[in-house]
Write a protein that holds these residues in place. Structure first.
Motif, short mmCIF file in Angstrom:
data_model
loop_
_atom_site.label_atom_id
_atom_site.label_comp_id
_atom_site.label_asym_id
_atom_site.label_seq_id
_atom_site.Cartn_x
_atom_site.Cartn_y
_atom_site.Cartn_z
N ALA A 58 0.84 -1.20 0.00
CA ALA A 58 0.00 0.00 0.00
C ALA A 58 0.87 1.25 0.00
N TYR A 59 1.90 1.24 0.82
CA TYR A 59 2.81 2.38 0.91
C TYR A 59 3.56 2.59 -0.41
N LEU A 60 4.13 1.51 -0.95
CA LEU A 60 4.92 1.61 -2.18
C LEU A 60 4.06 2.04 -3.36
N HIS A 61 2.90 1.41 -3.52
CA HIS A 61 2.05 1.72 -4.66
C HIS A 61 1.55 3.15 -4.61
N LYS A 62 1.31 3.66 -3.41
CA LYS A 62 0.90 5.07 -3.27
C LYS A 62 2.01 6.00 -3.76
N LYS A 63 3.25 5.55 -3.64
CA LYS A 63 4.40 6.32 -4.12
C LYS A 63 4.78 5.93 -5.56
N ASN A 64 3.88 5.20 -6.23
CA ASN A 64 4.08 4.77 -7.63
C ASN A 64 5.30 3.88 -7.81
N ILE A 65 5.53 2.99 -6.83
CA ILE A 65 6.66 2.05 -6.91
C ILE A 65 6.13 0.62 -6.91
N MET A 66 6.49 -0.13 -7.96
CA MET A 66 6.21 -1.57 -7.99
C MET A 66 7.37 -2.29 -7.29
N TYR A 67 7.06 -3.34 -6.58
CA TYR A 67 8.11 -4.08 -5.86
C TYR A 67 8.74 -5.18 -6.73
N ARG A 68 7.93 -6.08 -7.23
CA ARG A 68 8.29 -7.08 -8.25
C ARG A 68 9.24 -8.20 -7.79
N ASP A 69 9.45 -8.35 -6.50
CA ASP A 69 10.29 -9.48 -6.08
C ASP A 69 9.81 -10.09 -4.76
N LEU A 70 8.49 -10.21 -4.64
CA LEU A 70 7.94 -10.81 -3.43
C LEU A 70 8.28 -12.29 -3.39
N ALA A 76 12.66 -3.24 -7.95
CA ALA A 76 11.62 -2.21 -7.82
C ALA A 76 11.70 -1.23 -8.98
N LYS A 77 10.55 -0.67 -9.33
CA LYS A 77 10.50 0.27 -10.46
C LYS A 77 9.42 1.31 -10.23
N GLU A 78 9.74 2.54 -10.61
CA GLU A 78 8.77 3.63 -10.53
C GLU A 78 7.90 3.58 -11.78
N LEU A 79 6.60 3.69 -11.60
CA LEU A 79 5.69 3.61 -12.73
C LEU A 79 4.46 4.47 -12.46
N ARG A 80 4.08 5.26 -13.44
CA ARG A 80 2.86 6.07 -13.29
C ARG A 80 1.64 5.22 -13.58
N ARG A 81 0.53 5.59 -12.98
CA ARG A 81 -0.73 4.87 -13.20
C ARG A 81 -1.09 4.93 -14.69
N GLY A 82 -1.50 3.78 -15.23
CA GLY A 82 -1.87 3.73 -16.65
C GLY A 82 -0.72 3.32 -17.54
N GLN A 83 0.51 3.38 -17.03
CA GLN A 83 1.67 2.95 -17.81
C GLN A 83 1.91 1.45 -17.62
N LYS A 84 2.69 0.88 -18.54
CA LYS A 84 3.16 -0.50 -18.39
C LYS A 84 4.66 -0.53 -18.64
N THR A 85 5.31 -1.58 -18.14
CA THR A 85 6.73 -1.79 -18.39
C THR A 85 6.92 -3.21 -18.89
N TYR A 86 8.04 -3.45 -19.59
CA TYR A 86 8.20 -4.73 -20.28
C TYR A 86 9.44 -5.50 -19.82
N SER A 87 10.00 -5.14 -18.67
CA SER A 87 11.17 -5.86 -18.16
C SER A 87 10.80 -7.29 -17.82
N PHE A 88 11.72 -8.21 -18.07
CA PHE A 88 11.54 -9.60 -17.65
C PHE A 88 12.35 -9.78 -16.37
N CYS A 89 11.67 -9.76 -15.24
CA CYS A 89 12.40 -9.82 -13.97
C CYS A 89 11.53 -10.44 -12.88
#
Length: 321
Positions: free
Chosen positions: A129-141, A162-175
């Motif tokens: 909740a904290y990370l997503h509010k700051k527009n940060i994806m975690y991606r390694d749970l 972790a990666k910063e991402l704005r709402r509505g955007q997508k990223t294509y990293s394989f990680c």
């Protein structure tokens, strides 16, 4: 507070020896985590050191810089805070010492009862909740990245993906870690915050049962994830089944990724959690019973001490670290 190199050098040193050698708390692909303490206050910390040469070889410089930036800016009780510095061989991150050890180590002793799984997952939900509010994806749970502090509260560590991402955007990293990757990452369809909620569903399953998509071969893991079949054992409660099913469909339908956001996750399966008291650290953590008593390093696996040093690295990629 964020300490600079000149502040850290005189106060940090190796301690917590086991059979005469400094204690290593963990090993990873990029380095190791060691136990250190302050000379002045005797407070323990975990120091992660990573070879600068290896970072350059693996082209991970931008990720390391971003990891430091995230942790520097974070103010959340469910995420480990740190200081950072460097020398010619390593970058160092000094983190809170979570003396209870990794959730992964506890899981090796057997699956968790539901009360403990609920609490562990709730702590992760608060961190997300904290990370997503700051527009940060975690991606390694994964259980290896969840630490227990002395009171049994769960802290999220390792922000290398972790990666910063704005709402509505997508990223294509394989990680990510294969068993926890969302289908859209595997298929390279572009992913967003929904990928974190998929991994949350996988975590709940693993805490209660074991890994839902396990294999020694990553390609077989990916195939099983794309098949999307999770076999719920008869002893799994209806609330957990429902939560996992809602966290692991297509991205647009995932709980947490719809209109009400993470509120929908909090309102599902977590009836025993008072979210305000959890945030304030006022809940008696059921995970305390998992923590062994003894020397401060007793809840960690034993690792051989490595006296070799990484090569020096002078390319300058870390000038902003």
């Amino acid at each position: 507070s964020f300490l600079k190199l000149k502040d850290l050098i005189p106060v940090l040193y190796q301690e917590g020896r086991y059979q005469g050698e400094p204690v290593t708390l963990g090993l990873g692909g990029f380095g190791r985590v060691e136990l250190v303490t302050t000379l002045l206050h005797g407070k323990y910390f975990a120091k992660k050191k990573v070879s600068k040469k290896l970072i350059v070889e693996k082209r991970q410089g931008p990720h390391v810089i971003f990891e430091k930036k995230i942790l520097q800016d974070i103010d959340c009780d469910f995420i480990v805070l740190h200081a950072a510095f460097k020398d010619t061989r390593y970058i160092y991150m000094v983190m809170e010492f979570c003396s209870g050890g990794e959730i992964w180590t506890k899981l090796k002793e057997g699956r968790f009862e539901e009360k403990i799984a609920v609490f562990v997952t709730a702590c992760v939900v608060e961190a997300f909740a904290y990370l997503h509010k700051k527009n940060i994806m975690y991606r390694d749970l994964k259980p290896e990245n969840l630490m227990l502090d002395s009171k049994g509260f769960v802290k999220l560590v390792d922000f290398g993906f972790a990666k910063e991402l704005r709402r509505g955007q997508k990223t294509y990293s394989f990680c990510g870690t294969p068993e926890y990757m969302a289908p859209e990452i595997i298929q390279n369809q572009g992913h967003d915050f929904a990928a974190d909620f998929w991994s949350l569903g996988v975590l709940v399953f693993e805490l209660l049962v074991g890994p839902p998509f396990s294999s020694s071969e990553p390609q077989k893991i990916y195939a099983r994830i794309l098949d999307g079949v999770m076999k719920f054992p008869p002893y799994m409660g209806e609330g957990a089944r429902s939560l996992i099913s809602k966290l692991c469909p297509r991205p647009g339908q995932r709980l947490g990724n719809t209109k009400n956001g993470i509120k929908d996750v909090r309102n599902h399966w977590f009836n025993s959690i008072n979210w305000h008291k959890l945030r304030m650290g006022q809940i008696e953590a059921p995970t305390v019973r998992l923590i062994r008593k003894g020397p401060c390093y007793i809840n960690f696996d034993r690792f051989p001490y490595d006296k070799t040093q990484a090569e020096e690295e002078f390319s300058g990629w870390d000038r902003d670290f």
